[in-house]
Design a protein around this motif. Sequence first.
Motif, PDB file in Angstrom:
ATOM      1  N   ILE A 117       8.367  18.296   3.306  1.00 37.19           N
ATOM      2  CA  ILE A 117       7.365  17.233   3.446  1.00 37.19           C
ATOM      3  C   ILE A 117       7.735  16.350   4.641  1.00 37.19           C
ATOM      4  CG2 ILE A 117       6.281  15.237   2.349  1.00 37.19           C
ATOM      5  CD1 ILE A 117       6.954  16.452  -0.362  1.00 37.19           C
ATOM      6  N   LEU A 118       6.864  16.316   5.623  1.00 40.94           N
ATOM      7  CA  LEU A 118       7.054  15.384   6.727  1.00 40.94           C
ATOM      8  C   LEU A 118       6.896  13.964   6.199  1.00 40.94           C
ATOM      9  CD1 LEU A 118       4.945  17.172   9.504  1.00 40.94           C
ATOM     10  CD2 LEU A 118       7.433  17.227   9.203  1.00 40.94           C
ATOM     11  N   ASN A 119       7.675  13.037   6.755  1.00 37.14           N
ATOM     12  CA  ASN A 119       7.565  11.663   6.278  1.00 37.14           C
ATOM     13  C   ASN A 119       7.849  10.705   7.421  1.00 37.14           C
ATOM     14  OD1 ASN A 119      10.546  10.877   6.188  1.00 37.14           O
ATOM     15  ND2 ASN A 119      10.537  12.736   4.900  1.00 37.14           N
ATOM     16  N   HIS A 120       7.512   9.442   7.190  1.00 36.34           N
ATOM     17  CA  HIS A 120       7.648   8.447   8.250  1.00 36.34           C
ATOM     18  C   HIS A 120       7.687   7.065   7.609  1.00 36.34           C
ATOM     19  CE1 HIS A 120       6.853   6.363  12.095  1.00 36.34           C
ATOM     20  NE2 HIS A 120       7.144   7.501  12.686  1.00 36.34           N
ATOM     21  N   PRO A 121       8.467   6.130   8.145  1.00 43.69           N
ATOM     22  CA  PRO A 121       8.389   4.748   7.661  1.00 43.69           C
ATOM     23  C   PRO A 121       7.000   4.187   7.916  1.00 43.69           C
ATOM     24  CG  PRO A 121      10.285   5.056   9.108  1.00 43.69           C
ATOM     25  CD  PRO A 121       9.452   6.281   9.233  1.00 43.69           C
ATOM     26  N   PHE A 122       6.632   3.154   7.162  1.00 43.19           N
ATOM     27  CA  PHE A 122       5.305   2.556   7.345  1.00 43.19           C
ATOM     28  C   PHE A 122       5.423   1.070   7.065  1.00 43.19           C
ATOM     29  CE2 PHE A 122       0.544   2.651   6.478  1.00 43.19           C
ATOM     30  CZ  PHE A 122       0.224   3.066   7.754  1.00 43.19           C
ATOM     31  N   TYR A 123       5.357   0.277   8.123  1.00 40.94           N
ATOM     32  CA  TYR A 123       5.545  -1.164   8.033  1.00 40.94           C
ATOM     33  C   TYR A 123       4.277  -1.898   8.451  1.00 40.94           C
ATOM     34  CZ  TYR A 123      10.535  -0.428   7.340  1.00 40.94           C
ATOM     35  OH  TYR A 123      11.753  -0.061   6.832  1.00 40.94           O
ATOM     36  N   PRO A 124       4.175  -3.182   8.115  1.00 43.09           N
ATOM     37  CA  PRO A 124       2.989  -3.944   8.515  1.00 43.09           C
ATOM     38  C   PRO A 124       2.719  -3.818  10.015  1.00 43.09           C
ATOM     39  CG  PRO A 124       4.315  -5.223   6.995  1.00 43.09           C
ATOM     40  CD  PRO A 124       5.114  -4.001   7.314  1.00 43.09           C
ATOM     41  N   GLY A 125       1.465  -3.609  10.336  1.00 44.71           N
ATOM     42  CA  GLY A 125       1.060  -3.421  11.728  1.00 44.71           C
ATOM     43  C   GLY A 125       1.038  -1.980  12.169  1.00 44.71           C
ATOM     44  N   ASP A 126       1.582  -1.060  11.360  1.00 41.87           N
ATOM     45  CA  ASP A 126       1.586   0.363  11.715  1.00 41.87           C
ATOM     46  C   ASP A 126       0.246   1.003  11.392  1.00 41.87           C
ATOM     47  OD1 ASP A 126       4.189  -0.013  12.431  1.00 41.87           O
ATOM     48  OD2 ASP A 126       5.059   1.218  10.829  1.00 41.87           O
ATOM     49  N   ILE A 127      -0.128   1.960  12.227  1.00 41.84           N
ATOM     50  CA  ILE A 127      -1.374   2.709  12.043  1.00 41.84           C
ATOM     51  C   ILE A 127      -1.030   4.189  11.917  1.00 41.84           C
ATOM     52  CG2 ILE A 127      -3.611   3.323  13.045  1.00 41.84           C
ATOM     53  CD1 ILE A 127      -3.444   0.711  14.684  1.00 41.84           C
ATOM     54  N   GLN A 167      16.061   4.434   2.652  1.00 39.53           N
ATOM     55  CA  GLN A 167      16.794   5.155   1.617  1.00 39.53           C
ATOM     56  C   GLN A 167      15.890   6.173   0.937  1.00 39.53           C
ATOM     57  OE1 GLN A 167      18.959   2.622  -1.056  1.00 39.53           O
ATOM     58  NE2 GLN A 167      19.174   4.183  -2.626  1.00 39.53           N
ATOM     59  N   PHE A 168      14.674   5.760   0.610  1.00 44.04           N
ATOM     60  CA  PHE A 168      13.739   6.669  -0.048  1.00 44.04           C
ATOM     61  C   PHE A 168      13.428   7.864   0.849  1.00 44.04           C
ATOM     62  CE2 PHE A 168       9.259   7.969  -0.695  1.00 44.04           C
ATOM     63  CZ  PHE A 168       9.366   8.486  -1.979  1.00 44.04           C
ATOM     64  N   LEU A 169      13.166   7.623   2.129  1.00 40.14           N
ATOM     65  CA  LEU A 169      12.823   8.724   3.030  1.00 40.14           C
ATOM     66  C   LEU A 169      14.013   9.657   3.245  1.00 40.14           C
ATOM     67  CD1 LEU A 169      10.598   6.878   5.656  1.00 40.14           C
ATOM     68  CD2 LEU A 169       9.883   8.252   3.687  1.00 40.14           C
ATOM     69  N   SER A 170      15.219   9.099   3.292  1.00 39.21           N
ATOM     70  CA  SER A 170      16.406   9.939   3.397  1.00 39.21           C
ATOM     71  C   SER A 170      16.546  10.829   2.164  1.00 39.21           C
ATOM     72  CB  SER A 170      17.647   9.060   3.554  1.00 39.21           C
ATOM     73  OG  SER A 170      18.828   9.837   3.537  1.00 39.21           O
ATOM     74  N   ASP A 171      16.305  10.243   0.983  1.00 35.62           N
ATOM     75  CA  ASP A 171      16.374  11.036  -0.254  1.00 35.62           C
ATOM     76  C   ASP A 171      15.262  12.066  -0.313  1.00 35.62           C
ATOM     77  OD1 ASP A 171      18.609   9.607  -1.049  1.00 35.62           O
ATOM     78  OD2 ASP A 171      17.443   8.152  -2.222  1.00 35.62           O
ATOM     79  N   LEU A 172      14.093  11.691   0.180  1.00 39.47           N
ATOM     80  CA  LEU A 172      12.966  12.631   0.183  1.00 39.47           C
ATOM     81  C   LEU A 172      13.256  13.807   1.109  1.00 39.47           C
ATOM     82  CD1 LEU A 172      10.130  13.274  -0.841  1.00 39.47           C
ATOM     83  CD2 LEU A 172       9.204  11.896   1.037  1.00 39.47           C
ATOM     84  N   ASN A 173      13.928  13.547   2.230  1.00 36.97           N
ATOM     85  CA  ASN A 173      14.305  14.634   3.135  1.00 36.97           C
ATOM     86  C   ASN A 173      15.205  15.649   2.440  1.00 36.97           C
ATOM     87  OD1 ASN A 173      12.914  13.955   5.499  1.00 36.97           O
ATOM     88  ND2 ASN A 173      14.494  12.511   6.145  1.00 36.97           N
ATOM     89  N   GLU A 174      16.101  15.156   1.586  1.00 37.90           N
ATOM     90  CA  GLU A 174      17.000  16.053   0.861  1.00 37.90           C
ATOM     91  C   GLU A 174      16.290  16.750  -0.295  1.00 37.90           C
ATOM     92  OE1 GLU A 174      20.107  16.789   1.597  1.00 37.90           O
ATOM     93  OE2 GLU A 174      20.268  15.402   3.287  1.00 37.90           O
ATOM     94  N   PHE A 175      15.410  16.012  -0.981  1.00 43.72           N
ATOM     95  CA  PHE A 175      14.762  16.521  -2.191  1.00 43.72           C
ATOM     96  C   PHE A 175      13.628  17.483  -1.862  1.00 43.72           C
ATOM     97  CE2 PHE A 175      12.018  16.233  -5.955  1.00 43.72           C
ATOM     98  CZ  PHE A 175      12.953  16.334  -6.976  1.00 43.72           C
ATOM     99  N   ALA A 176      12.856  17.171  -0.826  1.00 44.75           N
ATOM    100  CA  ALA A 176      11.706  17.995  -0.444  1.00 44.75           C
ATOM    101  C   ALA A 176      11.618  18.044   1.074  1.00 44.75           C
ATOM    102  CB  ALA A 176      10.422  17.431  -1.047  1.00 44.75           C
ATOM    103  N   PRO A 177      12.512  18.782   1.720  1.00 40.20           N
ATOM    104  CA  PRO A 177      12.567  18.790   3.188  1.00 40.20           C
ATOM    105  C   PRO A 177      11.305  19.327   3.846  1.00 40.20           C
ATOM    106  CG  PRO A 177      13.978  20.502   2.254  1.00 40.20           C
ATOM    107  CD  PRO A 177      13.549  19.646   1.128  1.00 40.20           C
ATOM    108  N   SER A 220       3.198  17.547  -2.742  1.00 35.38           N
ATOM    109  CA  SER A 220       3.457  18.263  -1.494  1.00 35.38           C
ATOM    110  C   SER A 220       2.426  17.949  -0.416  1.00 35.38           C
ATOM    111  CB  SER A 220       3.495  19.777  -1.760  1.00 35.38           C
ATOM    112  OG  SER A 220       3.987  20.465  -0.627  1.00 35.38           O
ATOM    113  N   PRO A 221       2.288  16.679  -0.040  1.00 35.55           N
ATOM    114  CA  PRO A 221       1.309  16.319   0.993  1.00 35.55           C
ATOM    115  C   PRO A 221       1.763  16.788   2.374  1.00 35.55           C
ATOM    116  CG  PRO A 221       2.678  14.433   0.488  1.00 35.55           C
ATOM    117  CD  PRO A 221       3.094  15.529  -0.472  1.00 35.55           C
ATOM    118  N   GLY A 222       0.833  16.782   3.312  1.00 39.87           N
ATOM    119  CA  GLY A 222       1.201  17.116   4.673  1.00 39.87           C
ATOM    120  C   GLY A 222       2.184  16.118   5.242  1.00 39.87           C
ATOM    121  N   CYS A 223       2.014  14.843   4.862  1.00 40.66           N
ATOM    122  CA  CYS A 223       2.910  13.787   5.320  1.00 40.66           C
ATOM    123  C   CYS A 223       2.947  12.701   4.251  1.00 40.66           C
ATOM    124  CB  CYS A 223       2.424  13.213   6.653  1.00 40.66           C
ATOM    125  SG  CYS A 223       3.546  12.018   7.411  1.00 40.66           S
ATOM    126  N   ALA A 224       4.085  12.007   4.144  1.00 38.29           N
ATOM    127  CA  ALA A 224       4.228  10.957   3.144  1.00 38.29           C
ATOM    128  C   ALA A 224       4.799   9.707   3.797  1.00 38.29           C
ATOM    129  CB  ALA A 224       5.157  11.415   2.013  1.00 38.29           C
TER     130      ALA A 224
END
Length: 455
Positions: free
Chosen positions: A244-254, A232-242, A201-205
Amino acid sequence: MKTTLIDHACLWVEAENTTLLSDPCLFDIHFEDLNYYYPKVEIYREKLAQPDVLYLSHRHQDHFDIRTLAYLPKDLKVLCPQDPVMLECLKELGYTQVTVVENFEMYTVKDLKLIPTPSLSQDYYPEHGLIMQDGDVSTWNQVDTIVSPQIIECIRRICGRVDLAHLRFQPLLEQNFTFHKPCVLPFEEYSSFLKVAKALSPGCAVPGSAGERFFGRFEFLNHFVFPTTQEQFLSDLNEFAPEILNHPFYPGDIAEIMPQGVVFHTNQSEVARLIEADDRVTAFNPLFEVPRIRTLTEDAEKRIEEKRAVEKFLLQQFVPRLKRLEVMTAWTHWKVGYRLEVFGNEESDVWSIDFSKPLTIQKGYMGRFTLYEGIACSELFRLIQGTTNWDFVGASGQYRTFHNIYRVVENRFEYYPQEKKFPQPLMEVFPADRAMDREKYLKDVHRWKGQFKGL
């Protein structure tokens, strides 16, 4: 604190007075020229400052990249597990400040506290996740670790609520393809990633540690071994543990982590810049066309030499070496009909052994067979010479196998379960043991040592 994704599992972490580089892979093509980073990223190595500490989570080659380690300064402070092969490679490369870390022990570098977390992985060598704390916030990088509720509880006791978690999200199916197992989303494993997120249960994932793909003649594997996506994972995480805030994380992201929350700066790194992300490259589709195995040797004369050497080995050494193995009893018990197919450029040669009879090898097909191995001539030659390893041969799709093991005895029909791995003659004659594992790393050390001036 800020964490920047350079590529795949490589993180650049900035506290107020401390910088950390984790699991660095700073060159696009890696793992014996088999994989590259995807989404594609441009890495500006000359802009990377010298970190205060280098953290290595485990020895997998997409985390412990010898070429990058040959490039980096050798006076860096390094933290890594108690792994003899990692320590030998680091020493051979010239690193002078290497500290072995233990589970849940705290290591302080200036204003950054680092706490390795354990894994339940079945590999014989250790691997760690990593808690990072700067006094204001805490992050946890799961990397490739497999964790239990007890491990999650320990992390929660140390951190309270983790402000940002880099979580596993991608099961990998290379072994499924090679061993003719179902190339489908493994539900138990995948759902465990969601359960870890819920328990922590992190603040953000954010999704972590999965940004590499195959290229060239191996690119067909992209459609067989990466069964899900960040989205897909973040969509499932939204349903499983709404909650938990979440965000995609790609190369170059800070990710800028603050007590009041996490702010994401998309593709804003000066060191890494996302340049391509095309879903067609990585779309999971196990119905995709599978090309035949072909030798990797391009020179025609060399192909002839390798074929002769392989035939000589099969005719003179293969059967005697099989007879010395303890698993001979399994092959004879199940009366295995064995077919070995060795692939050249456009053709293949088939060899057969009937383990229900006195052991001989014959060239050509045999009427009854229950165990199959197919391999590129170049890779069987390299196994004979001791210049390759099963990680490469299997992961590249240059080796494939299946079995239909059964026997009929006195009105009984007995069979060996399809889901269980059965001893493969080639893999028993050329065992994927610790000596082979060590050699693949030292080969890269000798290849890259002294090739760079570094930062």
